[in-house]
Design an enzyme around this catalytic site. Sequence first.
Site, PDB file in Angstrom:
ATOM      1  N   TYR A   1       0.879  -1.181   0.000  1.00 40.70           N
ATOM      2  CA  TYR A   1       0.000   0.000   0.000  1.00 40.70           C
ATOM      3  C   TYR A   1       0.919   1.235   0.000  1.00 40.70           C
ATOM      4  CZ  TYR A   1      -3.303  -3.500   1.844  1.00 40.70           C
ATOM      5  OH  TYR A   1      -4.057  -4.630   2.059  1.00 40.70           O
TER       6      TYR A   1
ATOM      7  N   LEU B   1     -16.894  -4.124   2.627  1.00 39.73           N
ATOM      8  CA  LEU B   1     -17.951  -3.231   2.139  1.00 39.73           C
ATOM      9  C   LEU B   1     -18.029  -3.275   0.615  1.00 39.73           C
ATOM     10  CD1 LEU B   1     -17.379  -0.211   4.580  1.00 39.73           C
ATOM     11  CD2 LEU B   1     -19.189  -1.942   4.671  1.00 39.73           C
TER      12      LEU B   1
HETATM   13  P1  NAP Z   1     -13.849  -1.971   1.688  1.00 41.87           P
HETATM   14  O1  NAP Z   1     -13.537  -2.027   3.125  1.00 41.87           O
HETATM   15  O2  NAP Z   1     -14.787  -2.955   1.121  1.00 41.87           O
HETATM   16  O3  NAP Z   1     -14.413  -0.516   1.309  1.00 41.87           O
HETATM   17  C1  NAP Z   1     -13.832   0.631   1.868  1.00 41.87           C
HETATM   18  C2  NAP Z   1     -14.294   1.864   1.114  1.00 41.87           C
HETATM   19  O4  NAP Z   1     -15.697   2.057   1.293  1.00 41.87           O
HETATM   20  C3  NAP Z   1     -13.643   3.117   1.673  1.00 41.87           C
HETATM   21  O5  NAP Z   1     -12.355   3.351   1.148  1.00 41.87           O
HETATM   22  C4  NAP Z   1     -14.643   4.189   1.290  1.00 41.87           C
HETATM   23  O6  NAP Z   1     -14.434   4.485  -0.094  1.00 41.87           O
HETATM   24  C5  NAP Z   1     -15.971   3.463   1.454  1.00 41.87           C
HETATM   25  N1  NAP Z   1     -16.507   3.624   2.824  1.00 41.87           N
HETATM   26  C6  NAP Z   1     -16.016   3.096   3.979  1.00 41.87           C
HETATM   27  N2  NAP Z   1     -16.772   3.466   5.024  1.00 41.87           N
HETATM   28  C7  NAP Z   1     -17.757   4.205   4.540  1.00 41.87           C
HETATM   29  C8  NAP Z   1     -18.867   4.882   5.137  1.00 41.87           C
HETATM   30  N3  NAP Z   1     -19.092   4.814   6.451  1.00 41.87           N
HETATM   31  N4  NAP Z   1     -19.702   5.572   4.332  1.00 41.87           N
HETATM   32  C9  NAP Z   1     -19.479   5.633   3.003  1.00 41.87           C
HETATM   33  N5  NAP Z   1     -18.460   5.032   2.372  1.00 41.87           N
HETATM   34  C10 NAP Z   1     -17.598   4.335   3.137  1.00 41.87           C
HETATM   35  O7  NAP Z   1     -12.543  -2.021   0.768  1.00 41.87           O
HETATM   36  P2  NAP Z   1     -11.000  -1.791   1.056  1.00 41.87           P
HETATM   37  O8  NAP Z   1     -10.744  -0.661   1.983  1.00 41.87           O
HETATM   38  O9  NAP Z   1     -10.339  -1.758  -0.261  1.00 41.87           O
HETATM   39  O10 NAP Z   1     -10.608  -3.131   1.810  1.00 41.87           O
HETATM   40  C11 NAP Z   1     -10.551  -3.178   3.230  1.00 41.87           C
HETATM   41  C12 NAP Z   1      -9.177  -3.447   3.704  1.00 41.87           C
HETATM   42  O11 NAP Z   1      -8.820  -4.793   3.396  1.00 41.87           O
HETATM   43  C13 NAP Z   1      -8.091  -2.611   3.020  1.00 41.87           C
HETATM   44  O12 NAP Z   1      -8.000  -1.318   3.536  1.00 41.87           O
HETATM   45  C14 NAP Z   1      -6.892  -3.448   3.245  1.00 41.87           C
HETATM   46  O13 NAP Z   1      -6.358  -3.190   4.545  1.00 41.87           O
HETATM   47  C15 NAP Z   1      -7.439  -4.865   3.158  1.00 41.87           C
HETATM   48  N6  NAP Z   1      -7.218  -5.533   1.854  1.00 41.87           N
HETATM   49  C16 NAP Z   1      -6.384  -6.599   1.837  1.00 41.87           C
HETATM   50  C17 NAP Z   1      -6.137  -7.254   0.655  1.00 41.87           C
HETATM   51  C18 NAP Z   1      -5.203  -8.439   0.659  1.00 41.87           C
HETATM   52  O14 NAP Z   1      -4.754  -8.878  -0.404  1.00 41.87           O
HETATM   53  N7  NAP Z   1      -4.873  -8.980   1.814  1.00 41.87           N
HETATM   54  C19 NAP Z   1      -6.753  -6.856  -0.541  1.00 41.87           C
HETATM   55  C20 NAP Z   1      -7.615  -5.766  -0.480  1.00 41.87           C
HETATM   56  C21 NAP Z   1      -7.851  -5.108   0.716  1.00 41.87           C
HETATM   57  P3  NAP Z   1     -15.070   5.783  -0.832  1.00 41.87           P
HETATM   58  O15 NAP Z   1     -15.168   6.898   0.166  1.00 41.87           O
HETATM   59  O16 NAP Z   1     -14.107   6.055  -1.941  1.00 41.87           O
HETATM   60  O17 NAP Z   1     -16.387   5.318  -1.339  1.00 41.87           O
END
Ligand code: NAP
Length: 327
Positions: free
Chosen positions: A60, A208
């Site tokens: 990241y 999410l």
């Molecule tokens: P996610 O948790 O599914 O979605 C997060 C996104 O949703 C935020 O960046 C924001 O984007 C929106 N959001 C979050 N809370 C909100 C709220 N209360 N109201 C409105 N919108 C909201 O996706 P992610 O952050 O990509 O994935 C979660 C975590 O998993 C990552 O941060 C990372 O640490 C981990 N991850 C790990 C891997 C791996 O290979 N191990 C791969 C992917 C992710 P917007 O504001 O742009 O809409």
Amino acid sequence: MTHKQVTIGKTDVQTTPLGLGTNAVGGYNLFPNLKDEDGLNLVKAGLNNGIQLLDTAYVYGLGHSEELVGQAMHDFDRHSFTLATKGAQDFSSGEQVINNDPKFLTEQVEASLKRLNTDYLDIYYIHFPDKQTPKAEAVGALQRLREQGKIRAIGLSNFSLDQVKEANADGYVDVVEDEFSLLHRDHEADLMPYLKDHQISFVPYFPLASGLLTGKYDADVSFPADDIRSQISDFQEPRYSQALKAIEAIRPIAKAHNATVAQTVLAWYMQDPLISVVIPGAKRAAQVEANAQSLDVTLSDTEYQTIDTAFAGFKSIESGKSLADPD
Ligand code: NAP
């Protein structure tokens, strides 16, 4: 209010069932227009609002997320939260190669410790499996680091069930992180029950569905090409309309709890017995503050079941194009 604690694998690492994903904290290679200040503020907002697990990774921002997380956590007692990071991406040839070689992983852990400005990691994940390293040898390198007190729990990410079994030959694996959400339920049938049976914690990522499961989108949506969401199948038809329809079933339940759709979805994961810690990401502190309130939402069995049924179709829908590396 003291929140429930969960234990990671067979370790004595304890944390809240809600963590914070930080791929948008300094993750300039994953999202456009990120500001360091927003990243610092949202990590502090998580720790100030009862979230006790921070999930970062070298890839990241190629170390920048770890640096910012390290700065943000500086104001907090190091023993009051759980720190997880990941590595396996080797850029020494000029392009990204996945490398699980024991020596390389050991160097990666040392480099992460430095960037995070701490002397131990609560969880270290091998971010992706490589093709050549015997998996138990890769995990063995992390076990040596555990014996030296540098890491407390051993994790795997993006490993298939067979790869997890191979990596866990000596019983050292404590936690697995992989994609799972109400829209991506394949692992319910195989990986997740295996992990539960072997006392390995499961941490779903993209809980999410990159914001889709917050219920904030309508029929028209598009993202710039340099935003990873432009590649995600959930935002493409026919999945997109199917998801919007299923989300409608959450709204009355959210309303009954005076909660948002996102808080209700996060509460649902925290009540799933196969899930250990859910790690939603965020772009701003206000999102983290709102998501933290899901710790106080408890769904009835009927409400849990209603949501489960509304998304039952996603147990078998082909996920389509999955996210490419490097995330
Ligand atoms: P996610 O948790 O599914 O979605 C997060 C996104 O949703 C935020 O960046 C924001 O984007 C929106 N959001 C979050 N809370 C909100 C709220 N209360 N109201 C409105 N919108 C909201 O996706 P992610 O952050 O990509 O994935 C979660 C975590 O998993 C990552 O941060 C990372 O640490 C981990 N991850 C790990 C891997 C791996 O290979 N191990 C791969 C992917 C992710 P917007 O504001 O742009 O809409």
